[in-house]
Design a protein around this motif. Structure first.
Motif, mmCIF file in Angstrom:
data_model
loop_
_atom_site.group_PDB
_atom_site.id
_atom_site.type_symbol
_atom_site.label_atom_id
_atom_site.label_comp_id
_atom_site.label_asym_id
_atom_site.label_seq_id
_atom_site.Cartn_x
_atom_site.Cartn_y
_atom_site.Cartn_z
ATOM 1 N N TRP A 72 -3.481 -35.755 -25.988
ATOM 2 C CA TRP A 72 -2.791 -36.978 -26.365
ATOM 3 C C TRP A 72 -2.344 -37.622 -25.060
ATOM 4 C CZ3 TRP A 72 2.528 -36.861 -29.304
ATOM 5 C CH2 TRP A 72 2.955 -38.191 -29.502
ATOM 6 N N ASP B 235 -7.513 -39.471 -28.980
ATOM 7 C CA ASP B 235 -6.235 -39.498 -29.703
ATOM 8 C C ASP B 235 -5.844 -40.964 -29.939
ATOM 9 O OD1 ASP B 235 -3.685 -38.789 -30.761
ATOM 10 O OD2 ASP B 235 -3.658 -36.968 -29.563
ATOM 11 N N ILE B 236 -4.660 -41.183 -30.516
ATOM 12 C CA ILE B 236 -4.305 -42.511 -31.040
ATOM 13 C C ILE B 236 -4.456 -43.683 -30.069
ATOM 14 C CG2 ILE B 236 -2.844 -41.851 -32.968
ATOM 15 C CD1 ILE B 236 -0.444 -41.916 -31.148
ATOM 16 N N ILE C 113 -9.429 -39.826 -33.711
ATOM 17 C CA ILE C 113 -8.415 -39.437 -34.696
ATOM 18 C C ILE C 113 -8.306 -40.566 -35.731
ATOM 19 C CG2 ILE C 113 -6.415 -40.508 -33.544
ATOM 20 C CD1 ILE C 113 -4.838 -37.922 -34.066
ATOM 21 N N TRP D 142 2.956 -43.922 -36.667
ATOM 22 C CA TRP D 142 2.643 -44.415 -35.314
ATOM 23 C C TRP D 142 2.488 -45.941 -35.217
ATOM 24 C CZ3 TRP D 142 4.287 -40.869 -32.431
ATOM 25 C CH2 TRP D 142 3.915 -39.534 -32.564
ATOM 26 N N TRP E 62 -11.067 -36.419 -36.599
ATOM 27 C CA TRP E 62 -9.929 -35.569 -37.002
ATOM 28 C C TRP E 62 -8.926 -36.438 -37.742
ATOM 29 C CZ3 TRP E 62 -5.746 -34.620 -32.849
ATOM 30 C CH2 TRP E 62 -5.953 -35.387 -31.710
ATOM 31 N N ASP F 74 -5.342 -37.070 -39.332
ATOM 32 C CA ASP F 74 -4.005 -36.595 -38.972
ATOM 33 C C ASP F 74 -2.907 -37.305 -39.778
ATOM 34 O OD1 ASP F 74 -2.134 -35.106 -37.565
ATOM 35 O OD2 ASP F 74 -1.997 -36.548 -35.921
ATOM 36 N N MET F 75 -1.694 -36.814 -39.644
ATOM 37 C CA MET F 75 -0.469 -37.392 -40.224
ATOM 38 C C MET F 75 -0.575 -37.497 -41.748
ATOM 39 S SD MET F 75 1.032 -37.674 -37.352
ATOM 40 C CE MET F 75 2.511 -38.673 -37.308
ATOM 41 N N ARG G 133 -5.372 -32.163 -40.458
ATOM 42 C CA ARG G 133 -4.163 -31.380 -40.230
ATOM 43 C C ARG G 133 -3.642 -30.843 -41.562
ATOM 44 N NH1 ARG G 133 0.987 -33.631 -36.937
ATOM 45 N NH2 ARG G 133 1.470 -34.603 -38.944
ATOM 46 N N TRP H 147 -7.292 -27.912 -38.234
ATOM 47 C CA TRP H 147 -6.690 -27.254 -37.073
ATOM 48 C C TRP H 147 -5.242 -27.009 -37.435
ATOM 49 C CZ3 TRP H 147 -5.722 -32.419 -37.121
ATOM 50 C CH2 TRP H 147 -4.620 -32.920 -36.422
ATOM 51 N N ASP I 1 0.574 -28.808 -34.402
ATOM 52 C CA ASP I 1 1.272 -28.892 -33.118
ATOM 53 C C ASP I 1 1.960 -27.587 -32.731
ATOM 54 O OD1 ASP I 1 0.402 -31.442 -33.365
ATOM 55 O OD2 ASP I 1 2.365 -32.316 -33.778
ATOM 56 N N PHE J 14 -0.085 -26.943 -27.765
ATOM 57 C CA PHE J 14 0.115 -28.399 -27.827
ATOM 58 C C PHE J 14 1.408 -28.797 -27.100
ATOM 59 C CE2 PHE J 14 1.932 -32.079 -30.175
ATOM 60 C CZ PHE J 14 0.923 -33.008 -29.971
ATOM 61 N N HIS K 292 -6.265 -28.734 -26.651
ATOM 62 C CA HIS K 292 -5.536 -29.974 -26.956
ATOM 63 C C HIS K 292 -4.073 -29.816 -26.572
ATOM 64 C CE1 HIS K 292 -4.369 -33.689 -28.865
ATOM 65 N NE2 HIS K 292 -3.674 -33.111 -29.823
HETATM 66 C C1 GLC Z 1 0.221 -35.396 -34.107
HETATM 67 C C2 GLC Z 1 -0.989 -34.482 -34.032
HETATM 68 C C3 GLC Z 1 -1.377 -34.281 -32.595
HETATM 69 C C4 GLC Z 1 -1.643 -35.626 -31.940
HETATM 70 C C5 GLC Z 1 -0.430 -36.528 -32.072
HETATM 71 C C6 GLC Z 1 -0.707 -37.952 -31.595
HETATM 72 O O1 GLC Z 1 1.334 -34.770 -33.558
HETATM 73 O O2 GLC Z 1 -0.757 -33.268 -34.676
HETATM 74 O O3 GLC Z 1 -2.502 -33.452 -32.510
HETATM 75 O O4 GLC Z 1 -1.957 -35.440 -30.593
HETATM 76 O O5 GLC Z 1 -0.033 -36.620 -33.429
HETATM 77 O O6 GLC Z 1 -1.710 -38.553 -32.339
#
Ligand code: GLC
Length: 642
Positions: free
Chosen positions: A166, A194-195, A231, A268, A302, A304-305, A386, A399, A402, A435, A460
């Motif tokens: 990240w 990542d984001i 992601i 986010w 991937w 997430d959230m 996640r 996976w 964190d 992480f 990661h």
């Molecule tokens: C969440 C994810 C992590 C990622 C982060 C930012 O915490 O579990 O893997 O890096 O968000 O997107």
């Protein structure tokens, strides 16, 4: 044999795929009207299962709460994780499995008071309970895997090494990571985005300045043998002009709040709407959005959230202290009430709060994306999520979220793998190196040495922590060597994964499953079986250069360092195996063979058939294909002989 018992009107979870007979009288458990099921345990009984929960492989002695949670401060006593996998196996005086198939909260108290009682309290009275019987704990698990259906089949490149962090912000950052791996001779198959690849963290967008000409960039990386894996978060940003948001509103695809407006939660990108994945039409709509990525040439993702994680809502401020009413006394710090504040519309017309179907939300996102990608691509895709629930294993892997850079979390990774396998999740792994927090050279090397054997092998880490790409450490050749072992073992690991998935079997097992009559093996939690031929005994402690290993039978001890294998036959019983930081030691069972390939810099260069065979067996059944075909079957196995 599997029998189901139905209480109330269960919500469809899609966990099981096979018709199962209905039973009349529930065996093993006494059932209270408040949906608490209790069962006395024998003194020496072991209880397996519960997938992603914390603690050891034997779940006895603690409480576990199925209520998906995104707490990044992983501790041993955490009752909930990102996924809920409500399958347990009692192994002892009586041996049987039980799967509590409900999307609502379930509390498993597995003899936490030491009074020999297993109690399972289900919050909802709408429930499908499956009882699995027949033989050993291992055969009970296989029976169960047969009911929940075949595991996700990722492409070969998904078994390569992946680098992630990240904080990679631009295409230039990504190219630098790729170049540094190449310079250090470290094999690599994919880099995760990542984001920051997105425009202000908005799904289905790419930041134009940071990643100009994305399609050309994806293609150029692929030509170097590197896949990019973006992601995708669950929430869709509320913003006029965001096409996915506008379409979702128009088509009524989002979860609602109390008064029927689209529910808003901050994640986010700021305020978002959550797609109502509980409905088939919404899943199809969301899945089809991945076209945005597949048209850019992307084949791995991937998710997430998707617990879903919520920072704040219209009615609850960010970081608001959880008060007595809002927080859950079992899990202080949580805002459980958020999940009572928004609603799904089920396909059967029922309106239901997220609180009551909470545990399948992430799984339904995985189902949506998996089904979408299945339509969009004519080859296999990589997908890991996640949050999860049993059933999602058919569409993607997971996976374990964190974790932190600590020896405890490395050990937890070891415990998680067989438990996840029991619940169908063959494709999984942890954030290698950790992480949160700052990793060390020693921890990363030991963690990599374990991750060599987990299907998902991804380094990661979180923004703000010590950077942990392997090339940043002194003595890069040690990292290179361990990661090259992964590639040399891929003919075996890939073949064993595919065979396990196609046979609906486990890939990674506790020793107890292979040596059920060996009392000592039954209690060992820090050694694992990987596929039919390998036993591993990872080093999980700081500052040691070896460990004691228990061998239930004579085996071949294999040491890998400096690019070569040294094999030695060793007897049964305890032995001390020395393994300096640059060495990986593993074992091959008597009468088994393990094919090992040539060193390569990515899976695109790999010839699965160009192998030498290690071990004392006379033949090995190797699954071989082009690594991406959708037509996978055991007919693709070839017999290899020394
Ligand atoms: C969440 C994810 C992590 C990622 C982060 C930012 O915490 O579990 O893997 O890096 O968000 O997107």
């Amino acid at each position: 044999m599997v029998t189901q018992y139905i209480y109330g009107v269960p919500v469809e979870t899609f966990a099981a795929v096979k018709e199962v007979e209905h039973g009349k009288e529930l065996p093993y458990f006494s059932w209270e009207k408040d949906m608490t099921f209790t069962c006395p345990l024998g003194k020496e009984d072991i209880v397996y299962g519960l997938g992603e929960t914390m603690r050891g492989i034997n779940k006895r002695g603690a409480r576990y709460i199925s209520f998906n949670y995104d707490d990044s401060r992983h501790r041993d006593d955490m009752p909930s994780m990102y996924g809920s996998h409500n399958f347990i196996v009692v192994d002892g005086e009586k041996t049987f499995g039980a799967f509590f198939d409900t999307p609502a909260k379930v509390v498993f108290d597995i003899d936490s008071a030491g009074d020999g009682l297993l109690s399972v309290a289900c919050e909802s009275s709408d429930l499908r309970l499956y009882i699995v019987e027949g033989g050993s704990a291992y055969s009970v698990v296989k029976e169960f895997l047969g009911i929940i259906g075949r595991s996700f089949l990722p492409p070969l490149w998904a078994f390569g090494y992946g680098q992630s962090r990240w904080g990679y912000k631009t295409a230039r950052d990504i190219s630098r990571v790729a170049a540094k791996h190449r310079e250090a001779g470290i094999p690599l198959d994919y880099i995760c985005l990542d984001i920051d690849y997105m425009d202000r963290y908005i799904d289905f967008t790419v930041h134009k300045r940071r990643f100009p000409k994305m399609a050309a960039y994806v293609k150029m990386m692929l030509e170097q043998g590197l896949h990019l894996v973006p992601i995708v978060d669950a929430g869709i940003k509320v913003e006029p002009g965001n096409a996915v948001y506008e379409e979702g509103v128009e088509k009524g695809c989002f979860c609602k709040n109390q008064d029927g407006r689209d529910f808003q939660a901050e994640v986010w990108p700021g305020m978002t709407h959550f797609p109502d994945f509980m409905r088939e039409t919404v899943r199809a709509w969301f899945g089809s959005q991945y076209r945005f990525y597949t048209e850019l040439g992307l084949e791995g993702f991937w998710n997430d959230m998707n617990e879903p994680a919520i920072f704040s809502t219209e009615s609850r401020k960010k970081n608001a202290p959880p008060d007595a009413e809002r927080g859950d006394p079992d899990q202080p710090g949580r805002h459980i009430a958020d999940y009572k504040d928004f609603f799904h519309r089920l396909d059967d017309g029922r309106r239901i709060s997220n609180y009551k179907v909470h545990n399948v939300y992430g799984a339904m996102m995985t189902k949506a994306s998996g089904e979408g990608l299945e339509k969009l691509l004519d080859k296999r895709y990589l997908l890991f999520s996640r949050s999860s629930y049993i059933g999602a294993h058919r569409y993607g892997g997971i996976w374990t979220g964190d974790n932190e850079s600590s020896w405890r979390m490395l050990r937890q990774n070891v415990y998680h793998m067989p438990s996840l396998n029991m619940c169908g999740f063959l494709y999984s792994g942890a954030d290698t190196g950790g992480f949160g927090g700052n990793t060390s050279r020693e921890l990363l090397l030991r963690w990599l040495a374990f991750s060599v054997f987990t299907p998902l092998m991804r380094n990661h880490s979180a923004i703000g922590t010590r950077k942990q790409e392997c090339y940043r450490f002194r003595g890069t050749e040690d990292f290179q060597s361990i990661i090259s072992l992964r590639y040399r073992l891929l003919p075996y690991l890939y073949s064993e994964y595919m065979k396990a998935a196609l046979r609906q079997d486990m890939l990674i097992r506790p020793l107890a499953f292979d040596y059920p009559d060996d009392e000592k093996a039954r209690r060992i939690e820090d050694q694992l079986m990987v596929g039919e031929g390998i036993m591993i005994a990872p080093i999980l402690e700081k500052g040691v250069n070896g460990r004691i290993v228990y061998l239930p039978e004579p085996m071949t001890e294999v040491r890998y360092s400096g690019g070569s294998f040294t094999c030695m036959d060793v007897g049964a019983g305890e032995r001390t195996a020395m393994a300096p930081l640059n060495t990986v030691v593993f074992y091959i069972r008597r009468g088994k063979l393990v094919p090992v390939g040539k060193a390569v810099s990515n899976t695109a260069e790999m010839d699965l058939l160009d192998v030498e065979l290690l071990g004392s067996g006379t033949s090995y059944e190797q699954y071989v294909d082009d690594g991406s075909t959708k037509e996978c079957s055991l007919d693709r196995c070839v017999v290899r002989r020394p």
